[in-house]
Scaffold this motif. Structure first.
Motif, mmCIF file in Angstrom:
data_model
loop_
_atom_site.group_PDB
_atom_site.id
_atom_site.type_symbol
_atom_site.label_atom_id
_atom_site.label_comp_id
_atom_site.label_asym_id
_atom_site.label_seq_id
_atom_site.Cartn_x
_atom_site.Cartn_y
_atom_site.Cartn_z
ATOM 1 N N CYS A 194 5.956 68.977 -138.489
ATOM 2 C CA CYS A 194 5.786 68.671 -139.916
ATOM 3 C C CYS A 194 7.134 68.366 -140.583
ATOM 4 C CB CYS A 194 5.095 69.821 -140.640
ATOM 5 S SG CYS A 194 3.390 70.000 -140.136
ATOM 6 N N ASP A 208 7.462 64.762 -139.634
ATOM 7 C CA ASP A 208 6.459 63.847 -140.181
ATOM 8 C C ASP A 208 6.181 64.228 -141.639
ATOM 9 O OD1 ASP A 208 4.613 61.891 -140.436
ATOM 10 O OD2 ASP A 208 3.099 62.801 -139.166
ATOM 11 N N ARG A 225 5.325 62.309 -144.190
ATOM 12 C CA ARG A 225 4.318 61.572 -144.957
ATOM 13 C C ARG A 225 2.964 61.721 -144.295
ATOM 14 N NH1 ARG A 225 5.522 55.454 -145.534
ATOM 15 N NH2 ARG A 225 5.244 55.739 -143.320
ATOM 16 N N ARG A 226 2.030 62.214 -145.040
ATOM 17 C CA ARG A 226 0.738 62.520 -144.431
ATOM 18 C C ARG A 226 -0.141 61.279 -144.389
ATOM 19 N NH1 ARG A 226 -0.456 68.613 -146.636
ATOM 20 N NH2 ARG A 226 1.580 69.434 -146.066
ATOM 21 N N TRP A 231 -2.999 62.686 -139.711
ATOM 22 C CA TRP A 231 -1.818 63.535 -139.745
ATOM 23 C C TRP A 231 -2.056 64.905 -139.120
ATOM 24 C CZ3 TRP A 231 -1.389 68.180 -142.404
ATOM 25 C CH2 TRP A 231 -0.113 68.752 -142.409
ATOM 26 N N TRP A 232 -3.194 65.516 -139.459
ATOM 27 C CA TRP A 232 -3.383 66.894 -138.988
ATOM 28 C C TRP A 232 -3.654 66.969 -137.494
ATOM 29 C CZ3 TRP A 232 -7.944 68.778 -136.952
ATOM 30 C CH2 TRP A 232 -9.089 68.011 -137.159
ATOM 31 N N SER A 234 -2.410 64.917 -135.384
ATOM 32 C CA SER A 234 -1.075 64.656 -134.867
ATOM 33 C C SER A 234 -0.235 65.934 -134.887
ATOM 34 C CB SER A 234 -0.414 63.604 -135.758
ATOM 35 O OG SER A 234 0.303 62.714 -135.004
ATOM 36 N N PRO A 260 1.198 62.247 -149.933
ATOM 37 C CA PRO A 260 0.418 61.625 -148.868
ATOM 38 C C PRO A 260 0.073 60.184 -149.219
ATOM 39 C CG PRO A 260 -0.857 63.331 -149.993
ATOM 40 C CD PRO A 260 0.519 63.389 -150.537
ATOM 41 N N GLN A 307 -1.646 59.749 -133.996
ATOM 42 C CA GLN A 307 -0.649 58.688 -134.168
ATOM 43 C C GLN A 307 -1.305 57.296 -134.186
ATOM 44 O OE1 GLN A 307 2.046 59.653 -135.440
ATOM 45 N NE2 GLN A 307 3.645 59.871 -133.913
ATOM 46 N N ALA A 367 -2.533 56.907 -137.561
ATOM 47 C CA ALA A 367 -1.412 56.621 -138.462
ATOM 48 C C ALA A 367 -0.939 55.180 -138.301
ATOM 49 C CB ALA A 367 -0.268 57.586 -138.196
ATOM 50 N N SER A 423 -2.291 51.863 -143.164
ATOM 51 C CA SER A 423 -2.630 53.282 -143.235
ATOM 52 C C SER A 423 -3.727 53.475 -144.261
ATOM 53 C CB SER A 423 -1.406 54.085 -143.654
ATOM 54 O OG SER A 423 -0.407 53.911 -142.692
#
Lengths: 414, 480
Positions: free
Chosen positions: B19, B22, B24-25, B29-30, B32, B86, B215, B218, B477
């Motif tokens: 975290c 990374d 930027r959510r 994201w979660w 990942s 985000p 990913q 993303a 995104s």
């Protein structure tokens, strides 16, 4: 509509030809075998282990001292070429055993042809194409099966469970026989092996068919081509349908793999499930090595101080397995240092089974096959102006296991 | 309880570190974060054991948990401090047909099922595959059962060094990162219990799949497409084998290489500098896992630098490389210091790598058969290697319009060229003929290859020009 029917027929023919090629079908042979040569299991005699008659079957209840069982039957000069397909049926065959087939020919009645591993009898009939088995020619006068713990995998002490040997059949050439052999070869269970971590393909069974992946891919590609031509697919439609077909093929292959994985895992469950870790840790395929390591460990547990131990064995697998089992003792492969001069000091040497080294009592040394003394440094001068002679003495011997100690005798330099 | 704490702490610390990278959510994201967190956490736990438990390995958890908590806290604080809003782009979600959902669910269940089988296999069986007990678990078992660290040296050094307490073994020169990971979990288990020591391989596989899914999301993939490619990755038989028969380092290299490539793609496509840092971190870890990791690291860095260079500078570098090749051709050999491998001597007839030995150079035609059989005939990879050339040929034009794809393509070409050279022109050919190594080394490249296929087949077009600002990035995104 006619176009679709025609397309389906052509695709069916394509699959028949491709699968027929894979199965080794002789197109002139009949669809069904014209001659069947059945042999009930009760007609077999027990050569090793023990078995009793159970109707027309044989119930195998125990194995011989080496952990294997063997049944054979004499037959009256059967021509091998007339019967290229063997079918066999077992019931309750343990996951932990491997099955091999052997036979004897009239031209060499004293020689058993090398036994070949055959697909594990997964319930129901299994078939193999004997024409791919080396030596299956001439006149056969005896054949049989041998069962033994799955190499590299099943601990001998728990490998055997009673099973029923039902019957075998030899078939004359036929489409059905060839396709049955193909199905058995493709979808039979193959146990884990040491090579599994590197490649899933090569297995121990003989009579392996054309690999499944390229053959099905080829058949699917041909079918798509036929369909695209017959049904006049547009480029876009052809690409989409091809993607769907390849996706479906991927899923099919994955289901085959999952089934194989499930069956592979069943052996692990059979051997280890429901047992505490201490017990499972002892249930290794090479229990003789584990016991040898235990014997050595208990010897060193009673010896104060730290010791260096060199392990020699003919097989790399054996000495590496012993090294791992003996950790955290300070162990090393003898192979890597045998050619080097060893300094003064104490070294233990463990020789297991046949090895390139042996103890020479007269010279009080470990010598290799050329007579060279391992670690020889006699006459070499070390610090302090002393030369040293070493002397090796046996410590104990236990079956395949021999432990020696090498101690340097410091002598004044001349 | 202690074991659960060791797992939880490692996972939390790894997730916090991810975290921190990374910030930027983006979509996915979660997953990942969980995926990377599992893998990073295990490696961090191993690193803490290395730094703080060398004198008392049997109680590594007791000595290393607090430093790991500190790392987790710092990473969490960094993640909080550096967090950015985000991505709020709202993209209309296309309606997914029911049959696709059913297929997706079936694929998901099949992944769960094979995960269950692998878990049972690990939990029941003593360490099984050859190199696991011959190489990868030797140091960890020794250190743990001895109760402290001892150096491993070459056999020649060992025989001369009586009384020093040094150890030796065939794999004495192998990197020890995984040994320290195993020590962390062995100390948590309180004994050398192989199933519990091998359990990280299952977590690694889960981490690999979740991180790739996240990913890919993303990178702009739809849920369905990202999940489909995650299934493709999960279904590859040899990857599952490396989980079920745990103990080899290859899956770790494949995972870290896969992570590095994903983060690198996000850098190239979205100019997210955090992802570049993540890629660099992943690449730098690889040599500590396995010697081949040093090769992949060097190649990754070389290709990544070449991708960032202006065309003219790239030509200068190519010229310099040509001069080096000319020197090798005339002088007969050259010695290069390569990180993780030592002074590598390259000549016409042999390559000498200190930690591996000498590889003589000659063409081995038989190895071609082994390589072909491994990739195209055996069931280790399903249809993967048949489909790769098909997809590349079909979507060839994508390389012309996307620099990111060209860069990834270049990395894979260089990597496969290395493998081709290794298995066709050196003594390593015997490992291709016997099938003992070729698939495992190819496996290192599989996650990046799947990423390449996913990018070639993605449902949203790639940016046609490199994007230079983070603001204008992430055009695809979407909110999760």
């Amino acid at each position: 509509m006619m176009r679709r029917v025609l397309c389906a027929v052509v695709i069916a023919v394509v699959w028949l030809i491709v699968l027929g090629f894979a199965a080794g079908v002789v197109w002139t042979s009949p669809p069904l075998p014209s001659v069947k040569f059945p042999i009930a299991a009760r007609d077999f005699r027990v050569v090793q282990g023990a078995g009793v008659e159970d109707g027309s079957s044989m119930r195998v209840g125990s194995v011989g001292d080496d952990g294997s069982a063997l049944q054979a039957v004499s037959i009256d000069h059967l021509r091998a070429d007339d019967f290229p397909v063997l079918r066999y049926r077992f019931d309750g065959f343990p996951r932990t055993l491997e099955l091999s087939f052997f036979f004897r020919r009239a031209d060499a009645p004293d020689d058993v042809q090398p036994a070949v591993t055959v697909p594990w009898p997964d319930g129901g009939w299994q078939s193999i194409d004997l024409s791919k088995v080396p030596g299956w020619r001439g006149e056969i006068i005896e054949m049989g099966f041998s069962e033994y713990p799955t190499p590299q995998l099943a601990p001998t002490s728990v490998a055997f469970q009673p099973f029923r040997f039902d019957d075998i059949e030899l078939w004359s050439p036929s489409w059905r026989g060839n396709f049955a052999s193909l199905l058995t070869s493709w979808f039979t269970y193959t146990p884990w092996a040491l090579l599994s971590i590197s490649a899933l393909g090569p297995q121990r069974e003989v009579a392996q068919a054309v690999p499944l992946v390229p053959l099905l891919l080829f058949a699917v590609a041909l079918s798509l081509l036929v369909a695209a031509i017959c049904l006049c697919w547009s480029w876009r439609s052809a690409v989409f349908r091809s993607a769907v077909a390849l996706g479906a093929l991927w899923v099919f292959l994955d289901l085959v793999w999952l089934d194989d994985l499930r069956k592979k895992h069943a052996l692990t469950e059979t051997v280890y499930a429901g047992k505490p870790w201490n017990e499972r840790a002892q249930l290794v395929p090479d229990q003789d090595l584990a016991q040898a390591a235990e014997r050595v460990r208990s010897y060193f547990a009673s010896q104060p101080g730290t010791h260096r131990l060199l392990i020699g064995a003919e097989s790399k697998y054996v000495f590496l397995k012993l090294i791992y089992a003996l950790l955290p003792l300070d162990v090393a492969p003898l192979q890597q240092v045998a050619h080097l001069p060893w300094p003064p000091g104490e070294f233990f040497v463990l020789l297991y089974g046949d090895s390139s080294w042996h103890y020479d009592e007269k010279r009080a040394a470990i010598v290799d096959t050329t007579g060279h003394v391992v670690g020889a440094a006699s006459g070499a001068v070390f610090g302090g102006g002393f030369a040293h002679n070493s002397r090796v003495e046996p410590v104990f011997e236990n079956g395949d296991l021999r432990l020696y100690v090498r101690r340097a005798e410091r002598v004044p330099s001349p | 309880m202690t074991l659960a704490f060791a797992w939880l702490l490692a996972w939390v610390a790894g997730t916090a570190v991810y975290c921190a990278f990374d910030t930027r959510r983006a979509a996915g994201w979660w997953t990942s974060a969980i995926g990377h967190g599992l893998v990073f956490g295990m490696l961090l736990a191993g690193a803490m054991a290395y730094f703080f438990a060398r004198e008392d390995t049997a109680h590594a958890l007791r000595h290393a948990w607090l430093p790991l908590v500190v790392v987790a806290a710092i990473a969490a604080a960094l993640a909080f401090w550096r967090r950015r809003a985000p991505v709020t782009t709202v993209v209309a979600k296309p309606r997914v047909e029911r049959w696709k959902i059913i297929l997706l669910a079936a694929g998901f269940l099949s992944v769960i099922y094979r995960g269950y089988l692998a878990l049972r296999e690990i939990l029941l069986r003593p360490t099984f595959p050859w190199d696991a007990w011959d190489a990868w678990a030797v140091k960890s078992k020794t250190w743990f059962l001895l109760g402290h660290y001892v150096p491993f040296v070459s056999a020649a050094h060992w025989i001369d060094a009586a009384g020093t307490g040094d150890y030796t073994g065939p794999a004495w020169s192998y990197p020890a990162a995984l040994a320290w990971v195993q020590i962390w979990f062995a100390s948590a288990a309180g004994a050398w219990i192989e199933p519990l020591v091998n359990l990280p391989w299952l977590a690694l596989w889960i981490g690999l799949l979740l991180a790739h899914y996240g990913q890919w999301r993303a990178l702009g993939f739809s849920t369905l497409r990202a999940a489909a490619f995650a299934y493709v990755l999960a279904s590859l038989p040899l990857l599952t084998v490396h989980v079920a028969l745990a103990g080899y380092a290859d899956l770790w290299i494949a995972t870290l290489f896969g992570f590095a490539v994903l983060a690198w793609m996000r850098w190239l496509l979205q100019r997210d500098v955090n992802q570049l840092a993540l890629a660099v971190a992943c690449v730098l870890v690889m040599p500590w896992l396995k010697l081949e990791g040093a090769v992949w690291m060097l190649m990754s860095i070389a290709v990544a630098l070449a991708c960032e260079m202006p065309r003219r500078a790239r030509h200068v570098v190519m010229g310099a490389l040509a001069i080096v090749a000319a020197i090798v051709a005339t002088v007969g050999h050259i010695k290069l210091p390569l990180f993780g491998l030592g002074w590598v001597s390259i000549g016409w007839h042999s390559i000498e790598v200190p930690v591996i030995g000498t590889l003589s150079i000659a063409f081995h035609a038989k190895a071609l058969g082994g390589a072909f059989s491994s990739l195209f005939l055996q069931p280790s990879w399903h249809l993967l290697w048949w489909l790769v050339p098909l997809v590349i040929a079909w979507r060839w034009r994508e390389f012309r319009v996307s620099r990111a794809l060209r860069c990834l393509g270049a990395l894979l070409v260089v990597s496969f060229a290395f493998l081709a050279f290794l298995f066709l022109f050196t003594d390593a050919a015997q490992w291709a003929e016997s099938y003992t190594a070729i698939n495992r080394l190819v496996m290192h490249l599989v996650p990046p290859v799947i990423t390449l296929l996913a990018l070639l087949l993605r449902d949203v077009p790639l940016p046609r020009e490199p994007i230079h600002t983070a603001q204008s990035s992430a055009p695809h995104s979407s909110a999760a």
